[in-house]
Every structure is written in structure tokens, then in C-alpha cells.
Design a protein around this motif. Structure first.
Motif, PDB file in Angstrom:
ATOM      1  N   GLY A 211       4.884  -0.324  -1.727  1.00 59.91           N
ATOM      2  CA  GLY A 211       3.787  -0.513  -2.667  1.00 59.91           C
ATOM      3  C   GLY A 211       2.684   0.512  -2.481  1.00 59.91           C
ATOM      4  O   GLY A 211       2.746   1.382  -1.612  1.00 59.91           O
ATOM      5  N   SER A 212       1.645   0.394  -3.296  1.00 62.73           N
ATOM      6  CA  SER A 212       0.533   1.341  -3.269  1.00 62.73           C
ATOM      7  C   SER A 212      -0.235   1.301  -1.950  1.00 62.73           C
ATOM      8  O   SER A 212      -0.911   2.254  -1.584  1.00 62.73           O
ATOM      9  CB  SER A 212      -0.431   1.053  -4.422  1.00 62.73           C
ATOM     10  N   ASN A 213      -0.120   0.181  -1.220  1.00 60.89           N
ATOM     11  CA  ASN A 213      -0.807   0.059   0.075  1.00 60.89           C
ATOM     12  C   ASN A 213       0.002   0.635   1.236  1.00 60.89           C
ATOM     13  O   ASN A 213      -0.407   0.552   2.389  1.00 60.89           O
ATOM     14  CB  ASN A 213      -1.135  -1.404   0.356  1.00 60.89           C
ATOM     15  N   GLY A 214       1.162   1.215   0.923  1.00 58.86           N
ATOM     16  CA  GLY A 214       1.991   1.813   1.965  1.00 58.86           C
ATOM     17  C   GLY A 214       2.905   0.837   2.665  1.00 58.86           C
ATOM     18  O   GLY A 214       3.680   1.227   3.538  1.00 58.86           O
ATOM     19  N   GLU A 215       2.873  -0.432   2.291  1.00 54.62           N
ATOM     20  CA  GLU A 215       3.697  -1.462   2.914  1.00 54.62           C
ATOM     21  C   GLU A 215       4.871  -1.799   2.004  1.00 54.62           C
ATOM     22  O   GLU A 215       4.822  -1.577   0.785  1.00 54.62           O
ATOM     23  CB  GLU A 215       2.838  -2.708   3.168  1.00 54.62           C
ATOM     24  N   PHE A 216       5.942  -2.319   2.597  1.00 53.81           N
ATOM     25  CA  PHE A 216       7.060  -2.794   1.794  1.00 53.81           C
ATOM     26  C   PHE A 216       6.563  -3.905   0.877  1.00 53.81           C
ATOM     27  O   PHE A 216       5.803  -4.791   1.303  1.00 53.81           O
ATOM     28  CB  PHE A 216       8.183  -3.329   2.688  1.00 53.81           C
ATOM     29  N   THR A 217       6.980  -3.882  -0.380  1.00 56.39           N
ATOM     30  CA  THR A 217       6.498  -4.882  -1.332  1.00 56.39           C
ATOM     31  C   THR A 217       7.071  -6.254  -1.003  1.00 56.39           C
ATOM     32  O   THR A 217       8.200  -6.372  -0.507  1.00 56.39           O
ATOM     33  CB  THR A 217       6.878  -4.514  -2.770  1.00 56.39           C
ATOM     34  N   VAL A 218       6.286  -7.284  -1.293  1.00 59.12           N
ATOM     35  CA  VAL A 218       6.739  -8.656  -1.050  1.00 59.12           C
ATOM     36  C   VAL A 218       7.950  -8.967  -1.919  1.00 59.12           C
ATOM     37  O   VAL A 218       8.915  -9.605  -1.470  1.00 59.12           O
ATOM     38  CB  VAL A 218       5.597  -9.654  -1.331  1.00 59.12           C
ATOM     39  N   ALA A 219       7.917  -8.500  -3.174  1.00 61.61           N
ATOM     40  CA  ALA A 219       9.009  -8.808  -4.108  1.00 61.61           C
ATOM     41  C   ALA A 219      10.346  -8.268  -3.603  1.00 61.61           C
ATOM     42  O   ALA A 219      11.356  -8.992  -3.585  1.00 61.61           O
ATOM     43  CB  ALA A 219       8.693  -8.230  -5.487  1.00 61.61           C
ATOM     44  N   SER A 220      10.377  -7.004  -3.178  1.00 62.69           N
ATOM     45  CA  SER A 220      11.645  -6.434  -2.708  1.00 62.69           C
ATOM     46  C   SER A 220      12.063  -7.055  -1.373  1.00 62.69           C
ATOM     47  O   SER A 220      13.253  -7.238  -1.108  1.00 62.69           O
ATOM     48  CB  SER A 220      11.529  -4.909  -2.578  1.00 62.69           C
ATOM     49  N   SER A 221      11.084  -7.402  -0.540  1.00 63.57           N
ATOM     50  CA  SER A 221      11.404  -8.050   0.739  1.00 63.57           C
ATOM     51  C   SER A 221      11.956  -9.448   0.521  1.00 63.57           C
ATOM     52  O   SER A 221      12.918  -9.869   1.188  1.00 63.57           O
ATOM     53  CB  SER A 221      10.148  -8.115   1.623  1.00 63.57           C
ATOM     54  N   GLU A 222      11.367 -10.183  -0.406  1.00 61.59           N
ATOM     55  CA  GLU A 222      11.845 -11.530  -0.712  1.00 61.59           C
ATOM     56  C   GLU A 222      13.291 -11.481  -1.200  1.00 61.59           C
ATOM     57  O   GLU A 222      14.109 -12.319  -0.826  1.00 61.59           O
ATOM     58  CB  GLU A 222      10.953 -12.162  -1.789  1.00 61.59           C
ATOM     59  N   LEU A 223      13.582 -10.493  -2.045  1.00 63.72           N
ATOM     60  CA  LEU A 223      14.925 -10.370  -2.600  1.00 63.72           C
ATOM     61  C   LEU A 223      15.944 -10.119  -1.489  1.00 63.72           C
ATOM     62  O   LEU A 223      17.021 -10.720  -1.458  1.00 63.72           O
ATOM     63  CB  LEU A 223      14.960  -9.220  -3.613  1.00 63.72           C
ATOM     64  N   LEU A 224      15.587  -9.244  -0.542  1.00 65.80           N
ATOM     65  CA  LEU A 224      16.499  -8.930   0.556  1.00 65.80           C
ATOM     66  C   LEU A 224      16.663 -10.104   1.505  1.00 65.80           C
ATOM     67  O   LEU A 224      17.784 -10.518   1.827  1.00 65.80           O
ATOM     68  CB  LEU A 224      15.977  -7.713   1.321  1.00 65.80           C
TER      69      LEU A 224
END
Length: 502
Positions: A211-224
Motif C-alpha cells: 500500500g501507499s504506507n509501504g506496508e503489505f495491504t490488509v486486503a491482499s494479506s487477508e486473501l492469502l
């Protein structure tokens, strides 16, 4: 009858804490107005005890008040308790405190930064006679908005990781110098922190987005991490190295945390889920259950990274990937507290985090991190990228089941690329061979045009991963990578269409 005054004795500090207090206080005395100081000490080292003692000495020497800023109400309450124990009259400024008419009753305040900011916007005289501001969890940039309201005084920031939560606002811009306390390895050696054993389980993170904050996005992490394959991997890891221990599981989102809870419930383990939507009563009851239940498992999001202390925790499971060194240390630190019958704890890493940041107990040059945060972060991200690119795509079992008629030979881009270079072939031959591999698997397993394109769609994630690897090896730009991906997919669709038309 005159009431007898009870003299409160200062808390007995550990030698390293006493040394830290002396060093910090000596520097504070020397600092000119508006010069700020940062102090680093690992989670579990007793930062609250240290800065509370500094507050006591400051009040005694300068006869001025101290303001302690936090970003979580739990931290305010914990700090208030420690201040009271060493005889400092203090007041918590929370949302219910609208005015402070009797300020002479208090020598110290603990305040949530957002609440205090609101009060000072309404009344810039809300607080009087403040001589020192102490900032807990100083890496959090939410505190900066309030600093301009405290002119000609010193600010002491305290953190376990002197790395700003905002890469564009490094801590060196706010704090003039950094004092480094004892490191994790030294605290372990002297029995102030537990020794950690890390168990790493490789996870394919190619589907994660940043994401824009440089962290892995919650949405993509939730999916994985909501994937059944990952749930099985998590439970298997727990049963392999952590079964029968009091365990904290950290997840990236509420959905995956609830699914984790269900997975352990089905196996009959004592488990509960906790997230930020819980009421204070629900949270209290859940934490009490966790404390009082033998071998209990608590799965949550980031709510327990600060303001939570349960020394009996024996295992930390990182069921997520993070790019935040601060979060990495905060999560692991929940298991590092020493007890008479607890000298070690376990870390189960399901996010390749130890590869990204190094083992928790390995020394870090915090002076370098403070002085050159961008160089440090860039190197860490580079290390992670290199690792990710060296591993082939791990196809989910449910997708593999759709290609049973194909040979199980692995197609590893790195090996194909090196073989092509050795033979003097153009690098593009690697993608040509990859396309033939994908087309052959579709042809071998599709009975109709519709099924062929269904299989094509199932291969898209693997295609993306192979293109990304290939682009990495030839140092291709992002535009080049995008172009190669579109070209590859168009060629494969054309091959599939031609085959079934014929």
C-alpha cells in the motif's frame, strides 16, 4: 489528630535501568531549550519504569511538571500506576477530562495525544508549568502534531525501535540525538529477557500487494492467510513446535483472525479471538480467560502489540508478513518476559519476517538506523525481494488438482535463465519456453474451449510470478514488466484460441 505522612521510596532499578536513567538525566540537564532526546530500549526492558524515574528526578530538581504522551489508553493507565507507586501525583487526561481547574494537585499528567490536541485547540492554556514532555512509543508520528505547542522545553522520546512510522518524516528531524540502552542479546545473557527460538516456515508472498504506507495491504494479506492451505500450515506448525503452550497469534486482519480461531476450535484447542471492535468488557473478559486458562491460544490483529503484558506467553505466532521492523519487534516482545519458571519462548514465523529483518535477538546498529533510516529500509526491502525472487511459485493444492494430466516437472525461472545464459541463448527464450509449458498444461487438461480459458485464468498468478522473476534477473523496469505480462497473456490466449478453433 494529624495524619501521618507515608514516605514513598523510589523503586529499586536494575543496574542497566539505573545506568540508563543516569545517562538520560545528565543529557537532559545539558540540553538547551527546544533540543529533544531519543532513548531506545527493547520491549520488555522496562521503558516505563525508566522514564517514570526520570520524571520523578526532573520534578524534584526543577520543580516543574512533566507531561507523558501516549497513543493508547492502556499505556496511559499503566504509566499512571507506575508514577503513583513512586509517589508522583498524576492525572490521566482522557476524553472525559474537559478542564483542569486544580492543577496544583498534580506534578505529572499522562495524556492521549489526540485528546490533548483537542483540548489545546480549544484552550491553549489547558496545561500550565510543563517543563518536560516524555513521548512513549516515539516512533509513532501522531505525536508531531502537538510538539509546536510546547516551546522552550525539552522532549524525551522513548521507543524500542528508533525508526519512524513515516519514512518521509525520520526521527532525526525531531530528535537531536539518540541514547541506546542495553541490547536484546545482553538482556537475555543477564536473564532480564527470555531466549527465543525461531521456527520459520516458508510462505509464498507473491500475491501480497504493497500500500501507499509501504506496508503489505490488509486486503491482499487477508486473501492469502484466509486460504485453507495457510490454515492447515498454521495448525500443523503449532502442533509441530508449540502444542501445549500459552500462545499469541498475530494476524493482519479480523477475517483471517476469526478463521484461525475456527480452525483451532475444530481441533479442540482452547482458543479465542480478539479484535478492536470488542467492547472494554468483552476485551477484559477475553484477556482474563487467556490469563487463567492453561495452554490457551489467543488470536488477534495488532491490538495486543502495545499496552498488553502477559509474562506467561510461551509462543508467539506471526501469522502475517510485515515490512515494519517496529511491528516485528512489538509482536515478538509480547513473549520475551522472564518468569521464575520461564527462561525461553518460541517464535513461529509464517511471513518470512525473520528473513526480512533478521532474528529478533541479533544486534542492530540503532545509531545507524537513526542516522540513515532510508538506507537501512532500502537494504531490508532489497533483501526481501531477493529472497522472494529465488523461490518458485507455490501453486495451491486445489489448483494443482485441475492439472493432473500434466507432468509434474517444475519450471523454475532462475534455473531456466541461468541455463539459457550458459548456452549463449537470448533471455527471451526463457519466456518462450514458459509459454509452451503453460499452453501444454492447458491443452492436456481441457476438454472444451470454456474449460481451457477457465484453466488459463487459474494460471494467471503463476504467470505474474514468472514474469516478475524474469524481469528481476534482467533488471527490467516496472513498465517493461507490465509490457511483458500483457504480451505473454495475449500470446497464450491466442494459442489456446487457435488450438480449439482448429
Amino acid at each position: 489528630m494529624e495524619e501521618e505522612k507515608v514516605e514513598v521510596q523510589p523503586r529499586k532499578l536494575y543496574p542497566y535501568q539505573e545506568e540508563a536513567v543516569n545517562n538520560i538525566f545528565s543529557r537532559l540537564i545539558e540540553l538547551p531549550p527546544n533540543a529533544n532526546l531519543l532513548f531506545q530500549l527493547p520491549t520488555g526492558g522496562g521503558k516505563t519504569i525508566i522514564f517514570s524515574e526520570i520524571a520523578r528526578r526532573y520534578i524534584e530538581r526543577f520543580q516543574k511538571k512533566v507531561l507523558i504522551l501516549t497513543h493508547r489508553i492502556e499505556l496511559s493507565h499503566q504509566t499512571s500506576v507506575v508514577l503513583s507507586e513512586i509517589g508522583i501525583t498524576n492525572k490521566i487526561i482522557n476524553s472525559s477530562v474537559k478542564e483542569l481547574p486544580e492543577q496544583h494537585l498534580y506534578n505529572c499528567y499522562t495524556a492521549l495525544v489526540e485528546t490533548l490536541n483537542n483540548r489545546l485547540q480549544e484552550n491553549d492554556k489547558f496545561l500550565e508549568d510543563i517543563g518536560l514532555v516524555i513521548v512513549d512509543e516515539a516512533h509513532n508520528n501522531s505525536f508531531r502534531k502537538i510538539f509546536h505547542r510546547f516551546q522552550d522545553i525539552n522532549i524525551l522520546g522513548v521507543t524500542a525501535t528508533p525508526l519512524s512510522s513515516n519514512k518521509k518524516l525520520p526521527l532525526r528531524d525531531t530528535y537531536s540525538d539518540l541514547i541506546v540502552g542495553q541490547g536484546i542479546s545482553t538482556l537475555i545473557e543477564n536473564n532480564f529477557l527470555c531466549e527465543a527460538t525461531t521456527y520459520s516456515y516458508d510462505v509464498n508472498l507473491s500475491s501480497l500487494k504493497i500500500g501507499s504506507n509501504g506496508e503489505f495491504t490488509v486486503a491482499s494479506s487477508e486473501l492469502l492467510y484466509s486460504n485453507p492451505h495457510m490454515q492447515t500450515k498454521l495448525v500443523d506448525a503449532y502442533e509441530e513446535v508449540a502444542i501445549g503452550t500459552k500462545t499469541l497469534i498475530f494476524n493482519s486482519g479480523i477475517i483471517s483472525s476469526r478463521i484461525v480461531c475456527e480452525a483451532f476450535e475444530k481441533k479442540g484447542y482452547p482458543v479465542k479471538h480478539l479484535d478492536s471492535t470488542f467492547s472494554d468488557k468483552e476485551r477484559f473478559e477475553t484477556l482474563e480467560w487467556f490469563r487463567n486458562t492453561p495452554n490457551s491460544i489467543l488470536t488477534s490483529v495488532s491490538i495486543l502489540t502495545t499496552g498488553f503484558d502477559e509474562p506467561a506467553v510461551e509462543t508467539i505466532i506471526l501469522n502475517r508478513a510485515t515490512k515494519s521492523l517496529t511491528l516485528y519487534h512489538q509482536m515478538i516482545g509480547r513473549g520475551s518476559r522472564v518468569l521464575p519458571n520461564k527462561k525461553r519462548f518460541k517464535i513461529v514465523d509464517l511471513g518470512n519476517n525473520a528473513r526480512r529483518f533478521g532474528l529478533w535477538q541479533v544486534p542492530i546498529d540503532w545509531k545507524h538506523v537513526f542516522a540513515q533510516p532510508h538506507l537501512y529500509l532500502e537494504q531490508r526491502y532489497k533483501d526481501e525481494w531477493d529472497y522472494e525472487m529465488e523461490n518458485d511459485y507455490e501453486m495451491p493444492e486445489e489448483i494443482k488438482a485441475r492439472f493432473l494430466n500434466s507432468a509434474s516437472t517444475e519450471f523454475i525461472v532462475r534455473d531456466k535463465y541461468l541455463a539459457a545464459i550458459k548456452k549463449g541463448l537470448k533471455p527471451q527464450t526463457v519466456l518462450d519456453e514458459s509459454l509452451e509449458d503453460h499452453f501444454g498444461r492447458i491443452k492436456d487438461n481441457a476438454a472444451s474451449y470454456e474449460e481451457a480459458f477457465e484453466l488459463y485464468n487459474l494460471l494467471v498468478e503463476e504467470i505474474k510470478y514468472r514474469i516478475k522473476q524474469f524481469s528481476k534477473f534482467i533488471n527490467g523496469s516496472q513498465n517493461y514488466t507490465d509490457w511483458q505480462l500483457q504480451t505473454y497473456k495475449a500470446k497464450l490466449r491466442s494459442r489456446v484460441l487457435s488450438w480449439f478453433v482448429c
